[in-house]
Design a protein around this motif. Structure first.
Motif, PDB file in Angstrom:
ATOM      1  N   LEU A 257       5.275   0.490   5.662  1.00 49.30           N
ATOM      2  CA  LEU A 257       4.910  -0.415   4.886  1.00 49.30           C
ATOM      3  C   LEU A 257       5.860  -0.556   3.160  1.00 49.30           C
ATOM      4  CD1 LEU A 257       1.523  -1.280   5.776  1.00 49.30           C
ATOM      5  CD2 LEU A 257       3.157  -2.116   6.591  1.00 49.30           C
ATOM      6  N   ALA A 258       5.035   0.656   2.781  1.00 51.87           N
ATOM      7  CA  ALA A 258       6.047   1.358   1.043  1.00 51.87           C
ATOM      8  C   ALA A 258       7.315   1.043   0.864  1.00 51.87           C
ATOM      9  CB  ALA A 258       5.491   2.671   0.506  1.00 51.87           C
TER      10      ALA A 258
ATOM     11  N   ASN B 220      -6.262   1.589 -10.542  1.00 49.20           N
ATOM     12  CA  ASN B 220      -6.008   0.159 -10.113  1.00 49.20           C
ATOM     13  C   ASN B 220      -4.184   0.247 -10.157  1.00 49.20           C
ATOM     14  OD1 ASN B 220      -5.725  -2.104 -11.940  1.00 49.20           O
ATOM     15  ND2 ASN B 220      -6.104  -1.809 -13.523  1.00 49.20           N
ATOM     16  N   GLY B 221      -4.395  -0.397  -8.465  1.00 51.90           N
ATOM     17  CA  GLY B 221      -3.466  -0.834  -8.008  1.00 51.90           C
ATOM     18  C   GLY B 221      -3.051  -0.575  -6.469  1.00 51.90           C
ATOM     19  N   GLN B 222      -1.930  -0.418  -5.667  1.00 52.18           N
ATOM     20  CA  GLN B 222      -1.312  -0.580  -4.567  1.00 52.18           C
ATOM     21  C   GLN B 222      -1.199   1.024  -3.962  1.00 52.18           C
ATOM     22  OE1 GLN B 222       0.053  -3.788  -2.806  1.00 52.18           O
ATOM     23  NE2 GLN B 222      -0.162  -3.298  -1.198  1.00 52.18           N
ATOM     24  N   ARG B 223      -2.415   1.552  -2.924  1.00 51.90           N
ATOM     25  CA  ARG B 223      -1.502   3.236  -2.491  1.00 51.90           C
ATOM     26  C   ARG B 223      -0.781   2.967  -1.587  1.00 51.90           C
ATOM     27  NH1 ARG B 223      -3.925   7.108   0.214  1.00 51.90           N
ATOM     28  NH2 ARG B 223      -5.730   5.639   0.873  1.00 51.90           N
ATOM     29  N   PHE B 224      -0.046   3.782  -0.920  1.00 50.86           N
ATOM     30  CA  PHE B 224       0.397   3.305   0.196  1.00 50.86           C
ATOM     31  C   PHE B 224       0.415   5.222   0.950  1.00 50.86           C
ATOM     32  CE2 PHE B 224       2.572   0.109  -0.955  1.00 50.86           C
ATOM     33  CZ  PHE B 224       2.627  -1.227  -0.772  1.00 50.86           C
ATOM     34  N   ASP B 225      -0.546   5.503   1.885  1.00 46.24           N
ATOM     35  CA  ASP B 225      -0.372   6.102   2.827  1.00 46.24           C
ATOM     36  C   ASP B 225       0.425   6.342   3.648  1.00 46.24           C
ATOM     37  OD1 ASP B 225      -0.824   9.553   3.887  1.00 46.24           O
ATOM     38  OD2 ASP B 225      -2.309   8.781   5.094  1.00 46.24           O
ATOM     39  N   CYS B 226       2.195   7.352   2.645  1.00 47.14           N
ATOM     40  CA  CYS B 226       2.987   8.282   2.666  1.00 47.14           C
ATOM     41  C   CYS B 226       3.231   8.736   3.818  1.00 47.14           C
ATOM     42  CB  CYS B 226       4.068   7.561   2.114  1.00 47.14           C
ATOM     43  SG  CYS B 226       4.716   6.166   1.538  1.00 47.14           S
ATOM     44  N   GLY B 227       1.536   9.611   4.256  1.00 48.20           N
ATOM     45  CA  GLY B 227       1.856  10.708   4.761  1.00 48.20           C
ATOM     46  C   GLY B 227       2.039  10.114   6.069  1.00 48.20           C
TER      47      GLY B 227
ATOM     48  N   PHE C 169       2.063   7.411  -2.256  1.00 48.37           N
ATOM     49  CA  PHE C 169       2.662   6.186  -3.159  1.00 48.37           C
ATOM     50  C   PHE C 169       1.991   5.420  -3.757  1.00 48.37           C
ATOM     51  CE2 PHE C 169       5.687   3.183  -3.630  1.00 48.37           C
ATOM     52  CZ  PHE C 169       6.965   3.395  -4.504  1.00 48.37           C
ATOM     53  N   ILE C 170       1.461   5.483  -5.143  1.00 46.38           N
ATOM     54  CA  ILE C 170       1.150   4.430  -5.661  1.00 46.38           C
ATOM     55  C   ILE C 170       2.219   2.868  -6.779  1.00 46.38           C
ATOM     56  CG2 ILE C 170      -0.548   3.605  -7.585  1.00 46.38           C
ATOM     57  CD1 ILE C 170      -1.416   6.212  -6.472  1.00 46.38           C
ATOM     58  N   GLN C 171       1.773   1.416  -6.564  1.00 46.39           N
ATOM     59  CA  GLN C 171       2.488   1.166  -7.141  1.00 46.39           C
ATOM     60  C   GLN C 171       1.303   0.287  -8.406  1.00 46.39           C
ATOM     61  OE1 GLN C 171       6.222  -0.669  -6.297  1.00 46.39           O
ATOM     62  NE2 GLN C 171       5.715   1.014  -7.389  1.00 46.39           N
ATOM     63  N   SER C 172       1.900   0.206  -9.487  1.00 44.96           N
ATOM     64  CA  SER C 172       0.469  -0.063 -10.646  1.00 44.96           C
ATOM     65  C   SER C 172       1.117  -0.922 -11.903  1.00 44.96           C
ATOM     66  CB  SER C 172      -0.586   0.640 -10.725  1.00 44.96           C
ATOM     67  OG  SER C 172      -1.464   0.714 -11.742  1.00 44.96           O
TER      68      SER C 172
END
Length: 284
Positions: A263-264, A249-256, A134-137
């Protein structure tokens, strides 16, 4: 050059780290607040210009298809008195094509990607998106990969700098020379021990690949876990046509993982002022 219009979503995994929830709910439908992970991934693809979504799925994941169904009866029920809910049913534009392909046995990411072979023309490149990442960018995470891949006609992967203690969970690249966050790849190693890692840049769940990757996947042997690793095919592409990487270029959350999933949810919740205040009050 031919546009990239197809994206593959490997969604056939078992989601064992989220049992017992994933006995009946595909892990890709676990929500970040009120929107499932797979919907975020699909929206990213459509925004980048993808018009054909290829889901590599399993017999137990009909709920993913149901989620993207337009549901006209429910829409009609909400349209008059609850239009804000009717709008939430717009999970996918009607003009976007959806294709569901059974994977059969879950034999790894490479095996999942291989199932899309007959849907990809020999002269086209395609994207692969892992909804777990999951990426927020501010910039669409897929678009820079697509641009770099079209310019070079080479397989292209997304990477980010990973803490040393976590490198053994990633495919890790040896970058050549970075130019505007893009580099040629000199080596790629699947899940190395820290001492053998060629860098601190791990491959994350965004790829743009040429049709030839299917040839490499067909020749890839199963690993000790019985899986066909996409990294092995990327190594062959690197030795042949070449492989390049683009920094995320962003913030990634390992939702696995449970930690990344929580955190996501907190990250997205803190962007909503009402939720933010409720959370801060509860934690005070």
């Amino acid at each position: 050059m031919k546009k990239i219009t197809k994206a593959v979503f490997p969604v056939g995994g078992m989601g064992t780290r989220f049992l017992p929830a994933t006995k009946s709910i595909p892990k890709e439908l676990l929500p970040i607040i009120d929107k499932p992970l797979i919907q975020y991934a699909v929206e990213e693809a459509i925004e980048a210009g993808i018009d054909t979504l290829i889901f590599i799925t399993s017999s137990s994941k009909h709920a993913i298809s149901d989620h993207f169904d337009p549901m006209p009866d429910l829409r009609e029920k909400f349209a008059e008195n609850k239009p804000h809910l009717a709008k939430k049913l717009d999970t996918i534009p009607l003009e976007v094509k959806r294709v569901f392909v059974p994977q059969g046995q879950p034999l790894g990411l490479g095996h999942a990607v291989l199932q899309a072979e007959t849907l990809i023309d020999e002269d086209e490149m395609f994207a692969v998106i892992l909804a777990d990442d999951f990426i927020q960018s501010e910039v669409n995470p897929l678009k820079p990969l697509m641009d770099a891949a079209i310019n070079s006609q080479q397989a292209t992967v997304s990477v980010e700098q990973v803490a040393q203690e976590r490198l053994s969970s990633y495919g890790v690249i040896a970058p050549k020379q970075w130019q505007n966050d893009v580099t040629k790849v000199d080596d790629i190693v699947e899940k190395p021990v820290v001492a053998d890692a060629p860098s601190e840049f791990g491959v994350i769940g965004r790829y743009v690949l040429p049709h030839k990757v299917f040839e490499y996947l067909k020749r890839t042997q199963q690993d000790h876990s019985g899986e066909i690793q996409l990294t092995d095919a990327l190594f062959e592409a690197m030795k042949g046509e070449g492989l390049q990487a683009v920094k995320l270029n962003g913030q990634r959350f390992d939702c696995g993982s449970q930690e990344g999933f929580v955190l996501a949810n907190l990250h997205v919740a803190m962007q909503d002022e009402d939720l933010k205040q409720s959370i801060l009050k509860a934690l005070s």
